[in-house]
Design a protein around this motif. Structure first.
Motif, PDB file in Angstrom:
ATOM      1  N   SER A 217       1.071  -0.852   0.266  1.00 24.48           N
ATOM      2  CA  SER A 217       0.251   0.109  -0.027  1.00 24.48           C
ATOM      3  C   SER A 217       0.776   0.681   0.014  1.00 24.48           C
ATOM      4  O   SER A 217       1.940   1.035  -0.047  1.00 24.48           O
ATOM      5  CB  SER A 217      -0.933  -0.030   1.006  1.00 24.48           C
ATOM      6  OG  SER A 217      -1.712  -0.735   1.404  1.00 24.48           O
TER       7      SER A 217
ATOM      8  N   ARG B  58      -9.406  -1.054  -4.279  1.00 28.61           N
ATOM      9  CA  ARG B  58      -8.406  -0.840  -3.604  1.00 28.61           C
ATOM     10  C   ARG B  58      -7.868   0.715  -3.734  1.00 28.61           C
ATOM     11  O   ARG B  58      -7.770   0.253  -3.065  1.00 28.61           O
ATOM     12  CB  ARG B  58      -7.432  -1.336  -5.616  1.00 28.61           C
ATOM     13  CG  ARG B  58      -7.560  -2.986  -5.932  1.00 28.61           C
ATOM     14  CD  ARG B  58      -6.433  -3.517  -6.591  1.00 28.61           C
ATOM     15  NE  ARG B  58      -6.421  -2.669  -7.753  1.00 28.61           N
ATOM     16  CZ  ARG B  58      -4.977  -2.381  -7.590  1.00 28.61           C
ATOM     17  NH1 ARG B  58      -4.424  -2.413  -7.547  1.00 28.61           N
ATOM     18  NH2 ARG B  58      -5.595  -1.894  -9.120  1.00 28.61           N
TER      19      ARG B  58
ATOM     20  N   ASN C 149      -4.124   0.450  -1.519  1.00 31.21           N
ATOM     21  CA  ASN C 149      -4.154  -0.756  -1.662  1.00 31.21           C
ATOM     22  C   ASN C 149      -4.070  -2.233  -2.121  1.00 31.21           C
ATOM     23  O   ASN C 149      -4.313  -2.028  -4.192  1.00 31.21           O
ATOM     24  CB  ASN C 149      -5.439  -0.912  -0.696  1.00 31.21           C
ATOM     25  CG  ASN C 149      -5.323  -0.190   0.399  1.00 31.21           C
ATOM     26  OD1 ASN C 149      -4.528   0.488   1.083  1.00 31.21           O
ATOM     27  ND2 ASN C 149      -6.425   0.037   0.943  1.00 31.21           N
ATOM     28  N   SER C 150      -3.402  -3.086  -2.045  1.00 32.47           N
ATOM     29  CA  SER C 150      -3.495  -4.102  -2.797  1.00 32.47           C
ATOM     30  C   SER C 150      -2.735  -4.095  -4.749  1.00 32.47           C
ATOM     31  O   SER C 150      -3.067  -4.028  -5.498  1.00 32.47           O
ATOM     32  CB  SER C 150      -4.908  -5.019  -3.746  1.00 32.47           C
ATOM     33  OG  SER C 150      -5.278  -5.253  -1.955  1.00 32.47           O
TER      34      SER C 150
ATOM     35  N   LYS D 149      -0.306  -3.876  -7.097  1.00 34.43           N
ATOM     36  CA  LYS D 149       0.334  -3.929  -8.908  1.00 34.43           C
ATOM     37  C   LYS D 149       0.753  -4.316  -9.497  1.00 34.43           C
ATOM     38  O   LYS D 149       1.164  -2.300  -9.220  1.00 34.43           O
ATOM     39  CB  LYS D 149      -1.468  -4.524  -8.902  1.00 34.43           C
ATOM     40  CG  LYS D 149      -2.286  -5.082  -8.798  1.00 34.43           C
ATOM     41  CD  LYS D 149      -3.521  -5.305  -9.948  1.00 34.43           C
ATOM     42  CE  LYS D 149      -4.892  -6.431  -8.870  1.00 34.43           C
ATOM     43  NZ  LYS D 149      -6.110  -6.513  -9.656  1.00 34.43           N
TER      44      LYS D 149
END
Length: 123
Positions: free
Chosen positions: A17, A67, A84-85, A87
């Protein structure tokens, strides 16, 4: 004239994050809508999120809601982007922008831009 300064970018592993901040100065921050955009190398600038002057209306780019969360603190003249999360495909330079009107997703609709902050997500 409005000046915008982004901060909070950096290198993070996938799944991690970051919280970006955008501090505004100049005119009355609370009367402006704010947006976040991102641009990866060789690609066009894309909409990430936007928030109206009061924070009661928010919009998100495709597949980002859930997200990413945009918020603002008018007392601090700051807008935030909680990510968040993360990629690897979220890697980009992230820009905040301001407009004297409602929140919207078109970059051409924004009047002032910050210099951007780099976000790099490693796999």
């Amino acid at each position: 004239q409005v000046q915008l300064v982004e901060s909070g970018g950096g290198l993070v592993q996938a799944g991690g994050s970051l919280r970006l901040s955008c501090a505004a100065s100049g005119r009355t921050f609370s009367s402006y809508a704010m947006g976040w955009f991102r641009q990866a190398p060789g690609k066009e600038r894309k909409f990430v999120a936007a928030i109206n002057w009061s924070g009661s209306v928010t919009y998100y780019g495709d597949s980002l809601k859930g997200r990413f969360t945009i918020s603002r603190d008018n007392a601090k003249n700051t807008v935030y982007l909680q990510m968040n999360s993360l990629k690897p495909e979220d890697t980009a330079v992230y820009y905040c922008a301001v407009r004297a009107g409602g929140a919207t997703w078109g970059p051409a609709m924004y009047d002032y831009w910050g210099q951007g902050t780099q976000v790099t997500v490693s796999s």
